[in-house]
Write an enzyme that holds these catalytic residues in place. Structure first.
Site, PDB file in Angstrom:
ATOM      1  NE  ARG A 195     -51.871   0.095 -69.027  1.00  0.00           N
ATOM      2  CZ  ARG A 195     -52.559   0.167 -70.161  1.00  0.00           C
ATOM      3  NH1 ARG A 195     -53.403  -0.787 -70.477  1.00  0.00           N
ATOM      4  NH2 ARG A 195     -52.423   1.201 -70.961  1.00  0.00           N
ATOM      5  CE1 TYR A 204     -52.839  16.980 -66.914  1.00  0.00           C
ATOM      6  CE2 TYR A 204     -52.614  15.178 -68.464  1.00  0.00           C
ATOM      7  CZ  TYR A 204     -52.307  16.459 -68.074  1.00  0.00           C
ATOM      8  OH  TYR A 204     -51.461  17.225 -68.835  1.00  0.00           O
ATOM      9  CG  HIS A 248     -37.817  36.439 -49.293  1.00  0.00           C
ATOM     10  ND1 HIS A 248     -37.652  35.070 -49.312  1.00  0.00           N
ATOM     11  CD2 HIS A 248     -37.806  36.814 -47.992  1.00  0.00           C
ATOM     12  CE1 HIS A 248     -37.530  34.644 -48.077  1.00  0.00           C
ATOM     13  NE2 HIS A 248     -37.623  35.668 -47.253  1.00  0.00           N
ATOM     14  CE  LYS A 281     -59.149  19.798 -62.043  1.00  0.00           C
ATOM     15  NZ  LYS A 281     -58.723  19.083 -63.213  1.00  0.00           N
ATOM     16  CD  GLU A 311     -73.803  20.494 -75.749  1.00  0.00           C
ATOM     17  OE1 GLU A 311     -72.674  20.790 -76.141  1.00  0.00           O
ATOM     18  OE2 GLU A 311     -74.124  19.336 -75.388  1.00  0.00           O
ATOM     19  CD  GLU A 353     -37.848  33.268 -52.001  1.00  0.00           C
ATOM     20  OE1 GLU A 353     -36.850  33.990 -51.938  1.00  0.00           O
ATOM     21  OE2 GLU A 353     -38.710  33.206 -51.097  1.00  0.00           O
ATOM     22  CB  CYS A 363     -61.398  22.485 -65.837  1.00  0.00           C
ATOM     23  SG  CYS A 363     -60.930  21.787 -67.407  1.00  0.00           S
ATOM     24  CB  ALA A 366     -75.820  18.003 -84.589  1.00  0.00           C
ATOM     25  CD  GLU A 379     -56.592  16.878 -61.981  1.00  0.00           C
ATOM     26  OE1 GLU A 379     -55.903  17.795 -62.420  1.00  0.00           O
ATOM     27  OE2 GLU A 379     -57.724  16.626 -62.426  1.00  0.00           O
ATOM     28  CB  CYS A 399     -64.115  22.766 -69.398  1.00  0.00           C
ATOM     29  SG  CYS A 399     -63.439  24.094 -68.400  1.00  0.00           S
TER      30      CYS A 399
HETATM   31  P1  NDP Z   1     -54.592   9.884 -68.943  1.00  0.00           P
HETATM   32  O1  NDP Z   1     -54.310   9.624 -70.375  1.00  0.00           O
HETATM   33  O2  NDP Z   1     -53.982  11.061 -68.272  1.00  0.00           O
HETATM   34  O3  NDP Z   1     -54.154   8.619 -68.092  1.00  0.00           O
HETATM   35  C1  NDP Z   1     -54.696   7.362 -68.356  1.00  0.00           C
HETATM   36  C2  NDP Z   1     -54.131   6.378 -67.364  1.00  0.00           C
HETATM   37  O4  NDP Z   1     -54.871   5.174 -67.426  1.00  0.00           O
HETATM   38  C3  NDP Z   1     -52.687   6.023 -67.613  1.00  0.00           C
HETATM   39  O5  NDP Z   1     -52.047   5.843 -66.383  1.00  0.00           O
HETATM   40  C4  NDP Z   1     -52.802   4.698 -68.376  1.00  0.00           C
HETATM   41  O6  NDP Z   1     -51.716   3.851 -68.189  1.00  0.00           O
HETATM   42  C5  NDP Z   1     -53.978   4.087 -67.657  1.00  0.00           C
HETATM   43  N1  NDP Z   1     -54.684   3.052 -68.416  1.00  0.00           N
HETATM   44  C6  NDP Z   1     -55.085   3.076 -69.688  1.00  0.00           C
HETATM   45  N2  NDP Z   1     -55.748   1.943 -70.001  1.00  0.00           N
HETATM   46  C7  NDP Z   1     -55.746   1.181 -68.877  1.00  0.00           C
HETATM   47  C8  NDP Z   1     -56.256  -0.090 -68.549  1.00  0.00           C
HETATM   48  N3  NDP Z   1     -56.926  -0.836 -69.442  1.00  0.00           N
HETATM   49  N4  NDP Z   1     -56.070  -0.566 -67.296  1.00  0.00           N
HETATM   50  C9  NDP Z   1     -55.414   0.180 -66.383  1.00  0.00           C
HETATM   51  N5  NDP Z   1     -54.896   1.394 -66.631  1.00  0.00           N
HETATM   52  C10 NDP Z   1     -55.068   1.892 -67.865  1.00  0.00           C
HETATM   53  O7  NDP Z   1     -56.185   9.874 -68.844  1.00  0.00           O
HETATM   54  P2  NDP Z   1     -57.194  10.463 -67.751  1.00  0.00           P
HETATM   55  O8  NDP Z   1     -58.404   9.629 -67.815  1.00  0.00           O
HETATM   56  O9  NDP Z   1     -56.503  10.616 -66.442  1.00  0.00           O
HETATM   57  O10 NDP Z   1     -57.531  11.900 -68.307  1.00  0.00           O
HETATM   58  C11 NDP Z   1     -58.099  12.025 -69.616  1.00  0.00           C
HETATM   59  C12 NDP Z   1     -57.654  13.302 -70.268  1.00  0.00           C
HETATM   60  O11 NDP Z   1     -58.312  14.391 -69.665  1.00  0.00           O
HETATM   61  C13 NDP Z   1     -56.152  13.558 -70.086  1.00  0.00           C
HETATM   62  O12 NDP Z   1     -55.435  13.075 -71.185  1.00  0.00           O
HETATM   63  C14 NDP Z   1     -56.070  15.032 -69.973  1.00  0.00           C
HETATM   64  O13 NDP Z   1     -55.750  15.552 -71.228  1.00  0.00           O
HETATM   65  C15 NDP Z   1     -57.457  15.499 -69.574  1.00  0.00           C
HETATM   66  N6  NDP Z   1     -57.447  15.999 -68.190  1.00  0.00           N
HETATM   67  C16 NDP Z   1     -56.710  17.109 -67.896  1.00  0.00           C
HETATM   68  C17 NDP Z   1     -56.681  17.593 -66.618  1.00  0.00           C
HETATM   69  C18 NDP Z   1     -55.865  18.796 -66.302  1.00  0.00           C
HETATM   70  O14 NDP Z   1     -55.470  19.496 -67.212  1.00  0.00           O
HETATM   71  N7  NDP Z   1     -55.577  19.068 -65.035  1.00  0.00           N
HETATM   72  C19 NDP Z   1     -57.431  16.971 -65.547  1.00  0.00           C
HETATM   73  C20 NDP Z   1     -58.156  15.796 -65.957  1.00  0.00           C
HETATM   74  C21 NDP Z   1     -58.152  15.357 -67.232  1.00  0.00           C
HETATM   75  P3  NDP Z   1     -50.532   3.777 -69.282  1.00  0.00           P
HETATM   76  O15 NDP Z   1     -49.642   4.947 -68.982  1.00  0.00           O
HETATM   77  O16 NDP Z   1     -49.922   2.454 -68.995  1.00  0.00           O
HETATM   78  O17 NDP Z   1     -51.192   3.833 -70.633  1.00  0.00           O
END
Ligand code: NDP
Length: 488
Positions: free
Chosen positions: A229, A208, A479, A86, A70, A484, A83, A146, A212, A78
C-alpha cells in the site's frame, strides 16, 4: 490453489494434539485441583501462548494456585503459527540460497514437503515441552473455551473457577482483507498447514509477515508478487534499510508493486485474480487499474487483538485505540481484577514483549518486585533473506525527536559478507547507525544481513547503557565477522 485446497488434512494436527495430551497424562499433577464444579484459584490465565505461559509459570513458581485455560494448541501463535515454524522455514530457505549458489551445478534446492515435516516435529516437541514445564511448576492446564462471567469468575465448560486475579492473554488474529472476495486470500496461519506449495502467490501487505513470507516462499520456488500500500516496505523500519531490502528481494525475483490498493479478489479457473489500483507516484492523478493472477493470495495486513466472546465488555473492560484491551502501566484493565498482556493489548505485538510482560506481572501480583523490562528499546528482526535487525530510533524518528536534521548523524556501511561471497553472490549487506551529533550517543542501529538479528540482540544492551560511537570505534573488532562492520 484456493485457501481451502491449500489446507491439508488435520491428521498431523490431531497427531500433535494426541502426543501433547499423552504427555499431559504422564506427568503427575501436584494435587492442587479441588473436586466439584466450583473451585478456587489465585490466578486464572486465559490463553497458553508466550505471554500466558510465562505469567502462569512465574506465578505458580511464586506459590500461587494457577489455572491456565487454553482451547487450542499450547504455545499459541509463536509456537504454532508464527515465530518457530517461520524461523525454521527461513533456515531452510537460507540454506537453499547458499546451496543453490555453491552447488548450482547440482541444483541444490530445499524441499517444502520435507521442510514442513521437520517444522511440525519441532512444533510437537515444543508443545510437549511447554506442557511438562507448566505442570512441573504446578500450573493446572484446563482445555476449553473460557468466559469471564464476573470480575472474579471464569467459566470453562461446566466448571466455574473463582479467582482473585484473571489474566487475558488471548493474542491476536490475522485481519481479513476488507474488500469483496477478501476471504479468498489465506493468512499466514494457513501457510504452515500447506502440504505443497502454489506455483505463484500474490502477497498483500508490506509489513513483517508479508516480507518474511514473500522471501521464504520465493526461496522455495514460488513465483511471488507483492502488492504494497505504501511507497516502501516495512513502514516502521529505517527507510534506507527498507529500500535496500526491496532491492534485495527484487534481485531474488520477487516482483514488488508499491502505492497499490487492492479492490477485489475473484476466483478464476482454480486461480485467484487480485484487482488493484496503483496510485500514480508522479502525482499526475493517473491511477491505473490492474489485475494480477496467481494460484493463491496471502493477506498479511496486520493482526487484530482477539478478545471478543470472553464477556469482558459487559463487565466494563474497555477497548483501546487499536482494538486491544485498555490497560494501565501495570497491565490492569478498568476492572481491577482483570489484567491483559501481549497481543491482546495495544502496543508492540512481539513474542518476547508478551513474555516479559507476563513475567513482570506475575512477579508484581504474587510477591516479588521484579525489574520491569525496558519496553522503550525493543530489538526486533524480520526473518527474510537477507534478514533485518533493528533497535532504537530510525533516522526519521531521531530527527523528529531532535527537532533539526543537523542534530542527527548517520554512519552507513555497505559490504558483501564472506557468506555471500562464498555462495558466489554480490548482494550487499548494510549497517546503519543513527547518532546524536553532539553527544555521540548511538540512538539506533539497523542492519541487513543474515547475522543481523543475533548482532542486534546483543547491541540492544549497549544502546540501553548509552553506548557512544566512540565506544564502538575504540572496541577492537573481531575478524572476520559481520559484526565488525559496526566497529572501527
Ligand atoms: P504489520 O503491521 O507488520 O504490517 C501490515 C501491513 O499491511 C502494512 O504494510 C500495512 O500497510 C498493510 N495493510 C494494512 N491494511 C491493509 C489493506 N487493507 N490493504 C493493503 N495493505 C494493508 O502486520 P503483519 O501482518 O505483517 O504482522 C502482524 C504482527 O505480527 C506485526 O505487527 C508484528 O508485531 C508481528 N510479527 C512479528 C514478526 C517478527 O518479530 N519477526 C514476524 C511476523 C509478525 P500500511 O503501512 O499502509 O498500514
Amino acid at each position: 490453489m484456493t485457501k481451502r485446497q491449500a489446507r491439508p488434512t488435520t491428521e498431523r494436527q490431531s497427531a500433535r494434539r494426541a502426543t501433547t495430551e499423552q504427555a499431559v497424562e504422564q506427568v503427575p499433577r501436584r494435587g492442587r485441583r479441588k473436586p466439584g464444579p466450583q473451585r478456587e484459584a489465585d490466578f486464572v490465565v486465559i490463553g497458553a501462548g508466550s505471554g500466558g505461559v510465562a505469567a502462569a509459570r512465574r506465578a505458580a513458581v511464586l506459590g500461587a494456585r494457577v489455572v491456565l485455560v487454553e482451547r487450542g494448541e499450547i504455545g499459541g501463535t509463536c509456537v504454532n503459527r508464527g515465530c518457530v515454524p517461520k524461523k525454521m522455514l527461513s533456515y531452510g530457505a537460507g540454506l537453499a540460497a547458499i546451496l543453490s549458489g555453491c552447488l548450482s551445478h547440482t541444483g541444490g534446492k530445499e524441499d517444502w514437503s520435507d521442510a514442513i515435516v521437520r517444522v511440525n516435529a519441532e512444533m510437537a516437541r515444543l508443545q510437549v515441552a511447554y506442557t511438562h514445564r507448566l505442570q512441573e511448576a504446578g500450573v493446572e492446564l484446563l482445555r476449553g473455551d473460557a468466559t469471564v462471567i464476573a470480575p472474579d469468575q471464569v467459566q470453562v465448560g461446566a466448571q466455574a473457577i473463582r479467582a482473585k486475579r484473571i489474566l487475558v492473554a488471548t493474542g491476536a488474529r490475522p485481519r481479513t482483507l476488507p474488500v469483496p472476495g477478501g476471504e479468498l486470500a489465506c493468512s499466514s496461519d494457513d501457510i504452515f498447514t500447506w502440504q505443497s506449495l502454489p506455483a505463484s502467490l500474490v502477497v498483500i501487505g508490506g509489513g513483517y509477515v508479508a516480507v518474511e513470507q514473500a522471501s521464504i516462499l520465493s526461496r522455495y520456488g514460488v513465483k511471488v508478487e507483492m502488492l504494497v500500500r505504501e511507497d516502501r516496505l516495512l513502514a516502521r523500519f529505517d527507510h534506507e534499510i527498507a529500500h535496500a531490502l526491496a532491492e534485495a528481494l527484487a534481485a531474488k525475483g520477487v516482483r514488488l508493486h508499491f502505492n497499490t490498493e487492492v479492490t477485489l479478489l475473484n476466483q478464476a479457473n482454480g486461480a485467484i485474480d487480485v484487482c488493484y489500483r496503483q496510485r500514480d507516484a508522479a502525482g499526475n492523478g493517473e491511477d491505473r487499474i490492474r489485475t494480477v493472477r496467481a494460484q493463491a493470495a496471502l493477506a498479511a495486513i496486520g493482526r487484530a487483538p482477539h478478545w471478543e466472546g470472553l464477556g469482558l465488555e459487559t463487565l466494563g473492560v474497555q477497548k483501546a485505540e487499536k482494538g486491544g484491551i485498555r490497560v494501565d502501566r501495570s497491565f490492569r484493565s478498568r476492572v481491577r481484577s482483570i489484567h491483559a498482556i501481549g497481543d491482546a493489548i495495544d502496543g508492540l505485538h512481539l513474542t518476547p514483549v508478551a513474555t516479559a510482560q507476563g513475567r513482570w506481572l506475575a512477579d508484581r501480583l504474587f510477591g516479588r518486585r521484579g525489574d520491569r523490562a525496558d519496553f522503550d528499546l525493543v530489538p526486533t528482526a524480520v526473518f527474510c533473506e537477507p534478514a533485518i535487525g533493528s533497535v532504537g530510533l530510525t533516522e526519521a524518528a531521531a530527527i523528529a525527536a531532535a527537532g533539526k536534521p543537523e542534530r542527527i548523524e548517520t554512519v552507513v556501511r555497505r559490504f558483501v559478507s564472506l557468506e555471500t561471497r562464498f555462495a558466489g553472490g554480490e548482494q550487499a549487506s548494510m549497517v546503519k547507525l543513527v547518532v546524536n551529533a553532539r553527544s555521540g550517543r548511538v540512538l539506533g542501529a539497523h542492519m541487513m544481513d543474515n547475522a543481523a538479528p543475533e548482532i542486534v540482540q546483543a547491541l540492544a544492551v549497549a544502546l540501553r547503557l548509552g553506548v557512544k560511537l566512540s565506544h564502538l570505534q575504540t572496541t577492537v573488532q573481531l575478524h572476520p565477522t559481520v559484526a565488525e562492520e559496526l566497529f572501527g
